[in-house]
Enzyme design. Structure first.
Site, PDB file in Angstrom:
ATOM      1  N   LYS A   8      -1.240  -8.100  -2.518  1.00  0.00           N
ATOM      2  CA  LYS A   8      -2.511  -7.394  -2.396  1.00  0.00           C
ATOM      3  C   LYS A   8      -2.285  -5.910  -2.655  1.00  0.00           C
ATOM      4  O   LYS A   8      -1.435  -5.279  -2.025  1.00  0.00           O
ATOM      5  CB  LYS A   8      -3.116  -7.580  -1.004  1.00  0.00           C
ATOM      6  N   TYR A  31       0.834  -1.202   0.000  1.00  0.00           N
ATOM      7  CA  TYR A  31       0.000   0.000   0.000  1.00  0.00           C
ATOM      8  C   TYR A  31       0.869   1.252   0.000  1.00  0.00           C
ATOM      9  O   TYR A  31       1.335   1.677   1.065  1.00  0.00           O
ATOM     10  CB  TYR A  31      -0.901   0.015   1.241  1.00  0.00           C
TER      11      TYR A  31
END
Length: 305
Positions: free
Chosen positions: A205, A171
Site C-alpha cells: 500500500k 509510507y
C-alpha cells in the site's frame, strides 16, 4: 471455486509461497464485487488509533462501533476489512466468515510526533481471529526505518510459515530528505513500493504519487531516461513497474476525506495506470452509510472497467 484467468496470472507471480498462503490470496482475490477481476478494494479502519476517536468517527457516530465497519464492508461487497486487534475481536465471530480480514500488527498515535509505530498484534492472534493476513506499516526514511524493517522481516517469515498474507503499508516519512511534498513524490512512492516488495510483501500500500521529484540523484535519472510522469496514470504505471514489473499487488490509499469528484478522478487515473486497487477508509466511514455505499459502488465499477 473456479479461478479466473486474471487470478491465475496473479497467483503465478507468488512462486515461493505455500498452499495455505496461496489459498488465502485466492480467497481475497475471489471475494466481493471485484472477485475474479484481479483488482481489490479494502476497507482499513485503524484511524481511531492513529488519529483519535473523535477525529475519526464523530462525523458519523455510528462508526464508533466496529460492527458498523464489518457490516459496511460486507454490504458494499469489498474484498476485505483491515483493522487493529481490538476492533477485529469485536466482530470476529459475527462477521469473520462473511469477509476476509487482515490484522494490522502495528500502529502509531497522535499523542506524539515520533515517526515510529508500536507492535499491537501478532501472527498468533491473526490466526486466532481467522484472518487471511497481517498488515504492517514501515516509514522508509525515518530514524526508525531499519528497526521497523527488521521487525517486518521476522513477521513476514512467521506469517508465510503460518499460511498468511503480508500486507505492507509503505509510507516514506521523516529523515533529512523528506518534506511533506516529498512523501508523495513519484520517485519516493516508487522507492517505497520497491522496498516493500523486496521485504517480501504480498500486497503493498502506497499513496497516489504526485509529479514532484524529491531526490536530486533520482531526478536526474528521471529526466535523462525521459520517464513519463505527466499524468496520474503514467505515474501509477511507474509505481507498478517498481513493484517487480507488476508481479506484486499494489494498492493505493484514499487519503483524507475529499469530494467524490476528486476521489473518482483519482481512482480513474490509478486504474488507467494498472493499479491493483485501493485501500480506502476515512472517505467511506466519515460519510453517511447510504452515501458511502453508493460511492463505493462507483469506485468498484471504475476498477471493474
Amino acid at each position: 471455486m473456479k479461478l479466473t484467468p486474471q487470478v491465475k496470472r496473479i497467483l503465478e507471480n507468488y512462486e515461493a509461497d505455500n498452499a495455505a498462503t496461496k489459498n488465502n490470496l485466492t480467497r481475497l482475490l475471489m471475494h466481493g464485487k471485484l472477485g475474479g477481476t484481479g483488482k481489490l478494494l479494502i476497507l482499513p479502519v485503524d484511524q481511531g488509533m492513529e488519529h483519535g476517536p473523535a477525529r475519526s468517527f464523530a462525523a458519523n457516530p455510528a462508526a464508533y462501533d466496529p460492527h458498523y465497519h464489518y457490516q459496511m464492508a460486507i454490504d458494499a461487497g469489498l474484498s476485505a476489512y483491515a483493522a487493529p486487534l481490538g476492533a477485529l475481536e469485536c466482530g470476529a465471530f459475527t462477521y469473520g466468515s462473511q469477509i476476509p480480514t487482515i490484522l494490522k500488527l502495528n500502529n502509531a498515535n497522535s499523542l506524539n510526533d515520533v515517526k515510529n509505530q508500536a507492535i499491537t498484534g501478532s501472527v498468533k492472534e491473526a490466526l486466532r481471529l481467522g484472518c487471511i493476513g497481517i498488515g504492517y506499516t514501515i516509514y522508509p526514511g525515518s530514524d526508525y526505518c531499519y528497526e521497523q524493517m527488521d521487525i517486518l522481516q521476522n513477521l513476514i517469515q512467521e506469517a508465510k510459515d503460518a499460511g498468511l498474507l503480508a500486507v505492507v503499508w509503505s509510507y516514506p516519512r521523516g529523515g533529512p530528505f523528506l518534506d511533506k511534498a516529498g512523501e508523495t513524490a513519484v520517485d519516493i512512492c516508487a522507492y517505497a513500493a520497491h522496498i516493500a516488495a523486496q521485504m517480501g510483501a504480498h500486497i503493498i500500500k502506497v499513496k497516489p504519487p504526485s509529479d514532484h521529484l524529491c531526490l536530486g540523484a533520482a531526478k536526474k535519472v528521471y529526466e535523462d531516461q525521459k520517464i513519463d510522469i505527466s499524468t496520474l496514470a503514467k505515474r501509477t504505471e511507474h509505481i507498478m513497474q517498481s513493484a517487480f514489473a507488476g508481479r506484486r499487488l499494489v494498492l493505493f490509499s484514499g487519503g483524507e476525506q475529499t469530494s467524490e469528484e476528486t476521489l473518482f478522478n483519482t481512482f480513474q487515473g490509478l486504474n488507467d495506470g494498472g493499479a491493483s486497487g485501493a485501500i480506502i477508509g476515512r472517505n467511506t466511514f466519515q460519510r453517511k452509510r447510504e452515501d458511502a455505499l453508493a460511492m463505493l459502488d462507483k469506485i468498484i465499477n471504475i476498477f471493474k472497467s
